[in-house]
Design an enzyme around this catalytic site. Sequence first.
Site: not given
Length: 322
Positions: A50, A52, A175, A201, A205, A234
Amino acid sequence: MSWYRNTVWFVKGLREYTRGGYESASKHFNPADVEVDVAGRSFLVTGANSGIGKATAKEIARRGGTVHLVCRNKERAEVAKEEIVTETGNQNIFLHIVDISNPKEIWKFAEKFQNEHKLNVLINNAGCMVNNRELTEDGLEKNFATNTLGTYIMTTALVPLLEKAADARVITVSSGGMLVQKLNISDLQWENGPFDGTMVYAQNKRQQVVLTEQWAKAHRNIHFSVMHPGWADTPAVRSSMPDFYERMKNSLRTEAQGADTVLWLAVSAEATKLPSGLFFQDRQPVPTHLPLAYTHSPPEDEEKLMEVMEEFSQKFKSVSSG
């Protein structure tokens, strides 16, 4: 200063990371860069069922590449594979079911893959943002296990195969959120203090950016890059950041727009004319730190991250082999 970093990042994002930012940047793209035939080249995309990952896999398939989809959910992965084959007419699409949060599974997969396939390009796209602290069956914090350790093991396990290939590349989907985080090697699994999934997160990254820079120094025959896809619409954004999605949904990039730079880094000749180890946004290298932000790390911290990740990976390698 965290409020300053967060505010600057969000304002920057409103200007550059949205669909409008992509449309502005794309005026300067050379379409010929990605109008290439990659038949005979092999690509592996993690998290490819799913978002990207699927958009990237589909565009590579359109260009004739052999695509290996590495996905966690078998049912969704089979639907994605069928969609890619149907839309592109490319039959060279292969499916592998692997949970990127499970280091033993990754080692087993990589060892088998090396014996059966060749590989020119690895695209580390799989990721997660779990907003509450959850542990995997191995006792690892789930975001760290997926975003950092999973990316580390998949890459290092496949480096020997990539080193045999012509024009080998590794692209990691990061990100812009990492801009608000300084590398913190003292608490990689967020065992101390309050747990904020968004910041966890972002730290993961940042770790991916450091890993990429270090890999580029260590493996000169492979071109490494890490990129920010912008803010794209997304399934992951909808489920992990519902408030952000509701606020920004009319300005978000499409999945294909988010995947554009991944595709460019994976297939274009122009990408490898630039140095290995850079951070990209909209087909251009961009700084990895905001102005006036105290997010730079001493070299010893970055080297220590590599040492710790190697220790983690080897522990699970011995388990998977034994």
